[in-house]
Write an enzyme that holds these catalytic residues in place. Sequence first.
Site, PDB file in Angstrom:
ATOM      1  N   GLN A 176       8.416  25.651  -1.415  1.00 36.98           N
ATOM      2  CA  GLN A 176       7.094  26.092  -0.927  1.00 36.98           C
ATOM      3  C   GLN A 176       7.283  26.886   0.364  1.00 36.98           C
ATOM      4  OE1 GLN A 176       3.824  23.397  -1.316  1.00 36.98           O
ATOM      5  NE2 GLN A 176       5.060  21.985  -2.510  1.00 36.98           N
ATOM      6  N   ASP A 192       0.822  -1.226   0.000  1.00 35.97           N
ATOM      7  CA  ASP A 192       0.000   0.000   0.000  1.00 35.97           C
ATOM      8  C   ASP A 192       0.848   1.264   0.000  1.00 35.97           C
ATOM      9  OD1 ASP A 192       1.030   0.033   2.532  1.00 35.97           O
ATOM     10  OD2 ASP A 192      -0.884  -0.014   3.582  1.00 35.97           O
ATOM     11  N   GLU A 225       3.248   2.088   2.306  1.00 34.19           N
ATOM     12  CA  GLU A 225       3.860   2.454   3.600  1.00 34.19           C
ATOM     13  C   GLU A 225       5.320   2.003   3.654  1.00 34.19           C
ATOM     14  OE1 GLU A 225       1.875   0.886   7.015  1.00 34.19           O
ATOM     15  OE2 GLU A 225       0.014   1.947   6.570  1.00 34.19           O
ATOM     16  N   ARG A 228       8.353  32.432 -14.903  1.00 33.48           N
ATOM     17  CA  ARG A 228       7.643  31.154 -14.823  1.00 33.48           C
ATOM     18  C   ARG A 228       6.164  31.422 -14.587  1.00 33.48           C
ATOM     19  NH1 ARG A 228       9.184  25.883 -13.677  1.00 33.48           N
ATOM     20  NH2 ARG A 228      11.220  26.432 -12.827  1.00 33.48           N
ATOM     21  N   LYS A 232      14.237  35.266 -16.142  1.00 30.51           N
ATOM     22  CA  LYS A 232      13.340  34.117 -16.340  1.00 30.51           C
ATOM     23  C   LYS A 232      11.944  34.457 -15.840  1.00 30.51           C
ATOM     24  CE  LYS A 232      13.194  30.317 -13.495  1.00 30.51           C
ATOM     25  NZ  LYS A 232      13.803  29.198 -12.787  1.00 30.51           N
ATOM     26  N   ASP A 267      22.696  26.854 -11.183  1.00 25.14           N
ATOM     27  CA  ASP A 267      21.399  26.925 -10.500  1.00 25.14           C
ATOM     28  C   ASP A 267      21.466  26.061  -9.241  1.00 25.14           C
ATOM     29  OD1 ASP A 267      18.801  27.748 -10.094  1.00 25.14           O
ATOM     30  OD2 ASP A 267      18.078  27.111 -12.058  1.00 25.14           O
ATOM     31  N   ASP A 316      18.182  33.108 -13.713  1.00 32.81           N
ATOM     32  CA  ASP A 316      17.201  34.084 -13.213  1.00 32.81           C
ATOM     33  C   ASP A 316      17.824  35.015 -12.175  1.00 32.81           C
ATOM     34  OD1 ASP A 316      17.343  32.564 -10.842  1.00 32.81           O
ATOM     35  OD2 ASP A 316      15.682  31.303 -11.473  1.00 32.81           O
TER      36      ASP A 316
HETATM   37  C1  R5P Z   1      13.811  28.038  -9.224  1.00 33.30           C
HETATM   38  O1  R5P Z   1      13.705  29.146  -8.737  1.00 33.30           O
HETATM   39  C2  R5P Z   1      15.001  27.175  -9.008  1.00 33.30           C
HETATM   40  O2  R5P Z   1      16.133  27.895  -8.628  1.00 33.30           O
HETATM   41  C3  R5P Z   1      15.301  26.351 -10.250  1.00 33.30           C
HETATM   42  O3  R5P Z   1      15.653  27.234 -11.293  1.00 33.30           O
HETATM   43  C4  R5P Z   1      14.099  25.550 -10.678  1.00 33.30           C
HETATM   44  O4  R5P Z   1      13.511  24.914  -9.591  1.00 33.30           O
HETATM   45  C5  R5P Z   1      14.485  24.552 -11.712  1.00 33.30           C
HETATM   46  O5  R5P Z   1      13.344  23.855 -12.098  1.00 33.30           O
HETATM   47  P1  R5P Z   1      13.191  23.297 -13.553  1.00 33.30           P
HETATM   48  O6  R5P Z   1      14.398  22.468 -13.860  1.00 33.30           O
HETATM   49  O7  R5P Z   1      11.932  22.478 -13.489  1.00 33.30           O
HETATM   50  O8  R5P Z   1      13.041  24.465 -14.463  1.00 33.30           O
END
Ligand code: R5P
Length: 292
Positions: free
Chosen positions: A96, A38, A40, A193, A191, A219, A168
């Site tokens: 988040q 399941d 777990e 999104r 950037k 990144d 970004d």
């Molecule tokens: C976003 O602010 C992070 O620094 C990364 O640029 C992002 O999470 C990368 O996600 P993905 O590869 O899906 O574009």
Amino acid sequence: MLTSFSVTGGTSSEDLAKKIAKKLKSKFIKCELRVFPDGESKITLAGIPKGKVIVVQSIYPPVDSNLIRALSLVSQARKNSSQVYVVIPYLGYARQDRAFLPGEIITMDLVAKMFKAAGASKIIVVDIHSMIALDHLQIPATNISAVGELVKYFKKLKLKDPLVVSPDKGGIERAKHFAKNFGTDFIHLEKHRDRKTGEVTIKSTNYHEVNGRDVVLVDDMISTGGSIMKAAQYLKKQKCGKVYACCTHALLIGDAEKKLKKAGVTKIISTNSIPCKTNTVDLSPIIVKAIV
Ligand code: R5P
């Protein structure tokens, strides 16, 4: 002679945990995992943690399962020790950290509360997505940077007039730090999104500096690869040289690697915060430094 540490690692971070234990000259306690039909998780530790206990577990996919496994290990460790250090090289849910749209739940806040409730005394993370995420943690927490170790790797490559690029604005400090260590300059792209669809676009920035130069796109993480793919396509249009994608956390969801290759990325370089084939840089030396 063994020190006063014992180290255990969830199956998602076993190799890294073993490396940390070896460097600390400490006992490594293996964790056996069974997943019930399941879904777990059933965890059995092959020994009793003693002294200061270090629990190592990255929270990458399956994120919720790895989260509950990390919490279970912390809770068990706490039964035998008053000092439980949790090393979470990649902390899922750190993105988040705030509400972007009305009604969005800040799940990072709940994750922080759960680690405290489980009995963690200290948390060590690597290149956390944001300092806001770190602030949610309600116990002593340290964020360490993998930039120095990543730069060491790049110094061994013979890049042509390298330029460091952040895809970004949010990554400016990271790119600046990387470029300073690397002894070169940096730029950032713009950037955007879409908060609903997740689609990424790179706005034209009219940079001319990239012409003929090898580029290191830096990144914190590569997830679907969308950000790096769009950035690489943009830089290729500006007639840059080779494009290297460098990140601490290579989640590489779905066909991310394929997408990046198609966009002209020569190589992806990441750390072992998440086990995968792009891992070139070992985090154990900097994690051990942060522990002792
Ligand atoms: C976003 O602010 C992070 O620094 C990364 O640029 C992002 O999470 C990368 O996600 P993905 O590869 O899906 O574009």
